[in-house]
Scaffold this active site. Structure first.
Site, PDB file in Angstrom:
ATOM      1  N   GLU A 170       0.728  -1.294   0.038  1.00  0.00           N
ATOM      2  CA  GLU A 170       0.059   0.210   0.049  1.00  0.00           C
ATOM      3  C   GLU A 170       0.856   1.269   0.180  1.00  0.00           C
ATOM      4  O   GLU A 170       0.299   2.532  -0.450  1.00  0.00           O
ATOM      5  CB  GLU A 170      -0.970  -0.022   1.033  1.00  0.00           C
ATOM      6  CG  GLU A 170      -1.942  -1.082   1.171  1.00  0.00           C
ATOM      7  CD  GLU A 170      -2.819  -1.259   2.140  1.00  0.00           C
ATOM      8  OE1 GLU A 170      -4.075  -0.911   2.327  1.00  0.00           O
ATOM      9  OE2 GLU A 170      -2.286  -1.455   3.711  1.00  0.00           O
ATOM     10  N   LYS A 183     -11.699   3.569   1.457  1.00  0.00           N
ATOM     11  CA  LYS A 183     -10.359   3.071   0.698  1.00  0.00           C
ATOM     12  C   LYS A 183     -11.430   1.807  -0.242  1.00  0.00           C
ATOM     13  O   LYS A 183     -11.919   1.102   0.007  1.00  0.00           O
ATOM     14  CB  LYS A 183      -9.412   2.184   1.614  1.00  0.00           C
ATOM     15  CG  LYS A 183      -8.377   1.566   0.620  1.00  0.00           C
ATOM     16  CD  LYS A 183      -7.467   0.555   1.613  1.00  0.00           C
ATOM     17  CE  LYS A 183      -6.707   1.650   2.398  1.00  0.00           C
ATOM     18  NZ  LYS A 183      -5.641   0.920   3.222  1.00  0.00           N
TER      19      LYS A 183
END
Length: 116
Positions: free
Chosen positions: A18, A97
């Protein structure tokens, strides 16, 4: 005032992947504000400029890494209240997200915070 589904990409999250690969985020803002003066004057100077807000929020999402959604949401809330000035009493930030790295089919992971 409401802003809905503002999308930007950023590198936020705890996992190493990420930090390296940008992923999409979506932000909703609900700003509790006194907008009576703008309603009477029809003057941009008397309201909260949602164009400036959207640019600032997109820059935060695209900017410095945050491990947690909660931390990024706090940054967004602080910036919104700073830009909105005394007209804003509070802001609720919903931060999603859109491709969370989990082993199941899930549309999004999100946090919602309200700050006075």
């Amino acid at each position: 005032m409401q802003l809905r589904a503002l999308r930007a990409v950023g590198t936020h999250g705890v996992l190493a992947e990420e930090r390296q690969r940008a992923q999409p985020f979506e932000v909703d803002l609900d700003i509790d504000a006194d907008l009576r003066q703008a309603g009477q004057s029809d003057d941009l100077a008397d309201t909260i400029d949602y164009g400036a807000l959207s640019e600032a929020v997109a820059a935060l999402v695209a900017g410095a890494h945050a491990d947690l959604l909660e931390h990024l949401a706090q940054r967004i809330a602080t910036k919104v209240l700073d830009l909105a000035g005394p007209r804003a009493q509070s802001v609720t930030v919903t931060l999603r997200k859109l491709r969370p790295p989990v082993p199941v089919d899930m549309a999004s992971a999100a946090v919602r915070i309200t700050r006075p």
